[in-house]
Design a protein around this motif. Structure first.
Motif, PDB file in Angstrom:
ATOM      1  N   GLY A 471      -6.421  -2.778 -38.940  1.00 14.34           N
ATOM      2  CA  GLY A 471      -7.382  -1.719 -38.663  1.00 14.34           C
ATOM      3  C   GLY A 471      -7.287  -1.196 -37.244  1.00 14.34           C
ATOM      4  N   PRO A 472      -7.237  -2.075 -36.222  1.00 13.61           N
ATOM      5  CA  PRO A 472      -7.143  -1.585 -34.840  1.00 13.61           C
ATOM      6  C   PRO A 472      -5.920  -0.713 -34.581  1.00 13.61           C
ATOM      7  N   PHE A 473      -4.792  -1.000 -35.225  1.00 21.12           N
ATOM      8  CA  PHE A 473      -3.603  -0.160 -35.058  1.00 21.12           C
ATOM      9  C   PHE A 473      -3.880   1.255 -35.543  1.00 21.12           C
ATOM     10  N   ILE A 474      -4.544   1.366 -36.690  1.00 18.10           N
ATOM     11  CA  ILE A 474      -4.865   2.689 -37.236  1.00 18.10           C
ATOM     12  C   ILE A 474      -5.904   3.381 -36.367  1.00 18.10           C
ATOM     13  N   GLN A 475      -6.898   2.634 -35.911  1.00 16.85           N
ATOM     14  CA  GLN A 475      -7.925   3.209 -35.032  1.00 16.85           C
ATOM     15  C   GLN A 475      -7.308   3.701 -33.724  1.00 16.85           C
ATOM     16  N   TYR A 476      -6.380   2.939 -33.183  1.00 13.93           N
ATOM     17  CA  TYR A 476      -5.743   3.342 -31.928  1.00 13.93           C
ATOM     18  C   TYR A 476      -4.911   4.608 -32.129  1.00 13.93           C
ATOM     19  N   THR A 477      -4.257   4.727 -33.281  1.00 15.11           N
ATOM     20  CA  THR A 477      -3.492   5.945 -33.578  1.00 15.11           C
ATOM     21  C   THR A 477      -4.413   7.159 -33.595  1.00 15.11           C
ATOM     22  N   HIS A 478      -5.571   7.002 -34.233  1.00 17.66           N
ATOM     23  CA  HIS A 478      -6.531   8.103 -34.272  1.00 17.66           C
ATOM     24  C   HIS A 478      -6.987   8.477 -32.866  1.00 17.66           C
ATOM     25  N   ALA A 479      -7.328   7.475 -32.052  1.00 20.89           N
ATOM     26  CA  ALA A 479      -7.785   7.738 -30.684  1.00 20.89           C
ATOM     27  C   ALA A 479      -6.680   8.400 -29.861  1.00 20.89           C
ATOM     28  N   ARG A 480      -5.436   7.973 -30.076  1.00 21.47           N
ATOM     29  CA  ARG A 480      -4.301   8.574 -29.352  1.00 21.47           C
ATOM     30  C   ARG A 480      -4.187  10.062 -29.668  1.00 21.47           C
ATOM     31  N   ILE A 481      -4.358  10.418 -30.952  1.00 23.74           N
ATOM     32  CA  ILE A 481      -4.251  11.831 -31.329  1.00 23.74           C
ATOM     33  C   ILE A 481      -5.411  12.626 -30.754  1.00 23.74           C
ATOM     34  N   ARG A 482      -6.622  12.059 -30.791  1.00 18.61           N
ATOM     35  CA  ARG A 482      -7.774  12.776 -30.238  1.00 18.61           C
ATOM     36  C   ARG A 482      -7.593  13.009 -28.742  1.00 18.61           C
ATOM     37  N   GLU A 508       8.955  15.954 -38.572  1.00 18.22           N
ATOM     38  CA  GLU A 508       7.810  16.814 -38.857  1.00 18.22           C
ATOM     39  C   GLU A 508       7.613  16.968 -40.365  1.00 18.22           C
ATOM     40  N   LYS A 509       8.725  17.184 -41.059  1.00 14.74           N
ATOM     41  CA  LYS A 509       8.623  17.402 -42.500  1.00 14.74           C
ATOM     42  C   LYS A 509       8.133  16.140 -43.213  1.00 14.74           C
ATOM     43  N   GLN A 510       8.594  14.975 -42.773  1.00 13.43           N
ATOM     44  CA  GLN A 510       8.153  13.727 -43.391  1.00 13.43           C
ATOM     45  C   GLN A 510       6.645  13.539 -43.239  1.00 13.43           C
ATOM     46  N   LEU A 511       6.112  13.891 -42.065  1.00 13.76           N
ATOM     47  CA  LEU A 511       4.667  13.781 -41.856  1.00 13.76           C
ATOM     48  C   LEU A 511       3.902  14.756 -42.749  1.00 13.76           C
ATOM     49  N   ILE A 512       4.408  15.977 -42.846  1.00 10.61           N
ATOM     50  CA  ILE A 512       3.735  16.973 -43.700  1.00 10.61           C
ATOM     51  C   ILE A 512       3.728  16.498 -45.151  1.00 10.61           C
ATOM     52  N   LYS A 513       4.856  15.971 -45.606  1.00  7.65           N
ATOM     53  CA  LYS A 513       4.940  15.492 -46.992  1.00  7.65           C
ATOM     54  C   LYS A 513       4.032  14.286 -47.219  1.00  7.65           C
ATOM     55  N   LEU A 514       3.900  13.440 -46.201  1.00  6.38           N
ATOM     56  CA  LEU A 514       3.021  12.274 -46.335  1.00  6.38           C
ATOM     57  C   LEU A 514       1.558  12.713 -46.388  1.00  6.38           C
ATOM     58  N   ARG A 566       3.658  21.010 -34.070  1.00  7.78           N
ATOM     59  CA  ARG A 566       3.440  19.578 -33.852  1.00  7.78           C
ATOM     60  C   ARG A 566       1.972  19.265 -33.570  1.00  7.78           C
ATOM     61  N   LEU A 567       1.297  20.142 -32.852  1.00  8.87           N
ATOM     62  CA  LEU A 567      -0.130  19.937 -32.596  1.00  8.87           C
ATOM     63  C   LEU A 567      -0.937  20.052 -33.892  1.00  8.87           C
ATOM     64  N   LYS A 568      -0.543  21.026 -34.712  1.00 13.62           N
ATOM     65  CA  LYS A 568      -1.274  21.213 -35.966  1.00 13.62           C
ATOM     66  C   LYS A 568      -1.069  19.996 -36.886  1.00 13.62           C
ATOM     67  N   ILE A 569       0.150  19.484 -36.928  1.00  8.82           N
ATOM     68  CA  ILE A 569       0.412  18.267 -37.697  1.00  8.82           C
ATOM     69  C   ILE A 569      -0.427  17.114 -37.158  1.00  8.82           C
ATOM     70  N   SER A 570      -0.487  16.983 -35.846  1.00  6.09           N
ATOM     71  CA  SER A 570      -1.267  15.903 -35.217  1.00  6.09           C
ATOM     72  C   SER A 570      -2.743  16.013 -35.576  1.00  6.09           C
ATOM     73  N   LEU A 571      -3.271  17.222 -35.530  1.00  2.00           N
ATOM     74  CA  LEU A 571      -4.678  17.453 -35.873  1.00  2.00           C
ATOM     75  C   LEU A 571      -4.960  17.036 -37.320  1.00  2.00           C
TER      76      LEU A 571
END
Length: 592
Positions: A471-482, A508-514, A566-571
């Motif tokens: 859980g903390p890994f996922i939470q940290y990813t969210h905080a990093r993007i914010r 980029e495409k892999q993230l969009i597909k995910l 890339r910013l839009k994907i991150s958001l």
């Protein structure tokens, strides 16, 4: 949905080529395996017999026809009867722009279904423990997942507030307690639980004495004076003895106050509470009604049974010889009452797998009683939570208390967060809230990432880690993007304009597909009653984003179109992480 569009295109091509439609159950698209070129794949083997051509010929004919009729398909390839389709960049960009403006991405419209989900179902003789935590988290999360898929959900809690278990705690309190929770300096549920343990210790002493006198263990336990007192108290309770009822109400009130504190900290809630003390009488009336219709039978000792031997089961006791009810009696009454209240399509019971037989019997008896709605009863059976040294035992006081566990998780989160300096810039109140979010997020993710049917070996040390499947890994990813998005805003870099062409690469495409897979995963999680699918999707998304983040500059990217992409994907990744996390009850910090 892409799968729907592709299915329609496939059927159109199939009909145009072969003058018929394919069976819907065979028209299923899945993500193309990583080692092959493509985005979506369908297997054509099921169609060879009816068409009379080889799989490769069929796949090539349909692939060519689909390209002619569906502009979003860029190209196709065939690998041994597998038709792999490459989706055009314009489709992915349109999807990216559409989703970035959606607040309910992944969630479905109302589907007209109504479901009652029962979870928690505690006994009023002990506080909630680690096993209850899995039950509560699973029931609450399944309810939220069903709601996200358009189902109307009623979350209910059936409190086991009567029976021999509470009588044991009451007897012990009369003998050795005689203090209120305030006087004892304890939560009410913990005080009553301590009395239950005290009863068991005395019962063991008395049983040992009787065994020395030649009685078997079972006989000694039944004839132990303290057990006979508890049985007599139960008879008085069912007879409505005012003194016994008064003490029962007082001690249960202590327990409910304690439960409420635990539920608030755990973040679960309920729409309706049922109490066995209210439903067991209805269960008794159903039993007597079925007895009159010869569905059940009475034995010589006056007990009432249901013969299920012709159904491959055994004989089931429904009323004891002294007229007192059993759990099955109460569950019959509860099911009847709940159906009358809600007329739901399904009634889902979140109960451990040691009760599989119980729910098989419950459905079967209700069907014998003519309740056709019994087919809508679903037992969401889950595995136990075990400790490294074995199972927990309430009578012996060897359980992991839910309150203590949550407090320990928060304390460990505080220690690890401070060691890593992740809260150094936060105000005290903000930091304390972060420790709570991380500690409880770690606990919830550790519990929910495991398929419900599997047993969990609980290891708190593994759950609070800022790397790996936690859980903390996922939470940290969210905080990093914010944090990234705040920096973009501070630099006046817009993220609310549309991307006009795909300028990124494979990452980029892999993230969009995910991201595109989220509604599919959400639907599967509802279909299988498995929050684990959401949890593991979250990990895959966070892991994929972190690899992308390390490999591709975002704010430092000089190409304005690529930076926006890339910013839009991150958001969207951050929004999806938060949305999916909400379904697991995991809060996503904005700063960490």
């Amino acid at each position: 949905m892409l799968e729907t569009l592709l299915s329609e295109s496939f059927q159109g091509a199939y009909n145009s080529l072969y003058g018929r439609f394919a069976e819907d159950r065979f028209v299923t698209f899945t993500r193309t395996r990583a080692e092959f070129e493509g985005d979506m794949t369908i297997v054509v083997f099921p169609f060879t017999k009816s068409i009379g051509k080889s799989p490769d010929v069929i796949a090539n004919e349909i692939g060519q026809k689909m390209i002619e009729n569906q502009p979003m398909i860029k190209s196709y390839n065939v690998v041994k009867g597998f038709l792999n389709l490459v989706i055009s960049d314009s489709y992915w960009i349109d999807f990216l722009n559409k989703v970035s403006g959606e607040t309910n991405f992944g969630k479905a419209k109302k589907n007209g279904k109504k479901v009652v989900v029962e979870y928690s179902s505690p006994n009023t003789n002990k506080p909630l423990h680690l096993g209850h935590i899995r039950n509560n988290l699973l029931g609450w999360s399944v309810s939220e997942i069903l709601k996200a898929n358009g189902t109307e959900v009623v979350k209910v809690n059936l409190v086991n507030d009567r029976g021999i278990h509470i009588c044991k705690s009451m007897i012990a309190w009369q003998k050795w307690g005689k203090q209120t929770p305030e006087e004892a300096g304890m939560k009410g549920d913990k005080l009553v639980g301590a009395m239950y343990v005290a009863f068991d210790k005395e019962l063991k002493k008395q049983t040992a004495v009787l065994e020395e006198q030649g009685l078997s263990q079972d006989e000694a336990m039944k004839q132990a004076p303290i057990m006979m007192e508890a049985q007599e108290m139960l008879r008085k309770w069912e007879a409505g003895d005012p003194e016994i009822r008064s003490l029962w109400q007082t001690m249960n009130a202590w327990v409910y106050a304690g439960f409420d504190e635990t539920y608030r900290m755990l973040g679960v809630d309920f729409d309706k509470f049922y109490y066995e003390s209210d439903t067991y009488l209805l269960g008794k009336s159903l039993v007597m009604e079925a007895l009159d219709k010869n569905i059940l039978y009475r034995k010589a000792d006056n007990s009432i049974w249901c013969d299920l031997t012709s159904d491959g089961l055994d004989e089931k006791l429904l009323l004891r010889s002294d007229g007192t009810s059993v759990y099955m009696t109460q569950d019959l009454g509860t099911a009847e009452q709940r159906h009358a209240h809600y007329q739901a399509d399904q009634m889902i019971y979140v109960v451990g797998n040691e009760q599989n037989y119980h729910f098989d019997v419950l459905k079967l008896i209700l069907k014998k009683m003519g309740r056709k709605w019994a087919d809508g009863i679903v037992h969401l059976s889950y595995g136990m939570v075990e400790l490294p040294d074995g199972k927990m035992k309430s009578r012996e006081g060897t359980v992991v208390d839910a309150d203590d566990l949550m407090a320990d998780m928060i304390a460990t989160a505080k220690q690890k967060t401070e060691e890593l300096g992740k809260s150094a810039e936060l105000e005290t109140a903000e930091a304390e809230n972060l420790y709570r979010q991380i500690g409880l997020g770690a606990l919830k993710y550790f519990i929910l990432k495991v398929d419900p049917k599997k047993t969990i070996l609980f290891n708190p040390a593994e759950s609070i880690d800022f790397n790996g499947n936690t859980g903390p890994f996922i939470q940290y990813t969210h905080a990093r993007i914010r944090s990234l998005l705040r920096k973009a805003e501070a630099a006046h870099i817009a993220t609310d304009t549309n991307v006009h062409a795909f300028t990124g690469g494979e990452k980029e495409k892999q993230l969009i597909k995910l991201i595109h897979q989220y509604p599919v995963v959400l639907g599967m999680a509802a279909e299988t009653y498995s929050p684990a699918l959401i949890a593991n999707y979250l990990y895959d998304l966070a892991k994929e984003f972190n690899q992308f983040y390390q490999a591709a500059p975002i704010l430092r990217e000089e190409n304005e179109a690529l930076r926006l992409e890339r910013l839009k994907i991150s958001l969207i990744v951050a929004n999806t992480i938060r949305s999916a996390g909400n379904l697991l009850g995991i809060e996503m910090p904005d700063k960490m």
